[in-house]
Scaffold this motif. Structure first.
Motif, mmCIF file in Angstrom:
data_model
loop_
_atom_site.group_PDB
_atom_site.id
_atom_site.type_symbol
_atom_site.label_atom_id
_atom_site.label_comp_id
_atom_site.label_asym_id
_atom_site.label_seq_id
_atom_site.Cartn_x
_atom_site.Cartn_y
_atom_site.Cartn_z
ATOM 1 N N THR A 87 0.688 -1.125 -0.036
ATOM 2 C CA THR A 87 0.148 0.241 -0.096
ATOM 3 C C THR A 87 0.827 1.301 -0.133
ATOM 4 O OG1 THR A 87 -0.157 0.349 2.450
ATOM 5 C CG2 THR A 87 -1.552 -1.272 1.528
ATOM 6 N N TYR A 88 0.135 2.457 -0.021
ATOM 7 C CA TYR A 88 1.020 3.610 -0.027
ATOM 8 C C TYR A 88 1.122 3.994 1.463
ATOM 9 C CZ TYR A 88 0.050 3.815 -5.104
ATOM 10 O OH TYR A 88 -0.164 3.540 -6.310
ATOM 11 N N GLU A 89 0.753 3.242 2.287
ATOM 12 C CA GLU A 89 0.944 3.551 3.684
ATOM 13 C C GLU A 89 2.088 2.561 4.176
ATOM 14 O OE1 GLU A 89 -2.211 3.144 2.652
ATOM 15 O OE2 GLU A 89 -2.167 5.538 2.357
ATOM 16 N N HIS B 199 2.653 -0.815 4.002
ATOM 17 C CA HIS B 199 2.107 -2.197 4.389
ATOM 18 C C HIS B 199 3.165 -3.263 3.468
ATOM 19 C CE1 HIS B 199 -1.185 -0.079 5.983
ATOM 20 N NE2 HIS B 199 -1.094 -0.892 7.091
ATOM 21 N N TYR C 197 -2.352 -5.670 -4.557
ATOM 22 C CA TYR C 197 -1.635 -4.406 -4.958
ATOM 23 C C TYR C 197 -0.231 -4.367 -4.682
ATOM 24 C CZ TYR C 197 -1.996 0.455 -6.234
ATOM 25 O OH TYR C 197 -1.999 1.571 -7.039
#
Length: 208
Positions: free
Chosen positions: A189-191, A193, A199
């Protein structure tokens, strides 16, 4: 000849272009989210963390401009490139201060646009390219990097939107390496993870 068929001698159509009117909901959806004040800045927050202040950023496949606008608001000098005329028009209406060039990625060069500290290629751009152009696109993005520059890529390797392709991570890595790039980081993710099957977020840089 239908609009979804390339003219003789023309470049192959992207998977996005083949979708035609079926793509209309994309711009409308994000326009409504932006108007409602919904947080759609995840990609831009990560991109900003990869950059010095006042950096030059290329948003490759910039769509209706949401990532470009978020990065410009953070003080960066952003250029968007987008081949879909309707999305370019929406971007110019929604974010009139943004610079956006109506072009395919393979239609721009460093001589035209200059070099960039970061190329952002998110929103499933890689899985909507014309069949067989992935390595050419990655090589073109590499050619647009300033010294020390990097590329931020994000897409669904599987189960992507209609008309997109399945792009296994190992195939993407092989294409990146064949294009003179190396994988520095991969997340889910873009956070940031851990990597996911559904993704993939990549940070790439040129091979030395």
């Amino acid at each position: 000849m239908s609009e979804s068929e390339p003219r003789p001698g023309a470049a192959p159509l992207t998977r996005w272009a083949v979708g035609g009117a079926g793509n209309d909901g994309y711009g409308r959806m994000f326009g409504e989210l932006v108007s409602a004040g919904t947080d759609v800045d995840g990609e831009a927050r990560l991109a900003d963390a990869l950059l010095p202040r006042d950096a030059r950023v290329l948003d490759a496949g910039s769509g209706m401009g949401r990532v470009s606008a978020a990065l410009a608001a953070r003080g960066h000098r952003v250029v968007g490139i987008e081949p879909d005329a309707a999305l370019v028009a929406q971007c110019r209406h929604t974010f009139p201060g943004l610079e956006v060039v109506e072009s395919d990625i393979l239609g721009v060069t460093a001589e035209q646009l200059g070099l960039f500290d970061l190329v952002v290629c998110v929103g499933n751009v890689m899985i909507y390219l014309a069949d067989g152009t992935e390595r050419a696109v990655l090589a073109r993005l590499r050619s647009l990097l300033a010294p020390g520059g990097r590329i931020l890529v994000g897409f669904h390797p599987v189960d992507g939107p209609t008309n997109s392709r399945t792009y296994p991570p190992e195939e993407f890595v092989a294409d990146a390496e064949a294009s003179g790039l190396r994988v520095d980081l991969r997340f889910g993710t873009y956070e940031l993870h851990p990597p996911l099957e559904t993704y993939a977020v990549w940070v790439l840089s040129p091979e030395a």
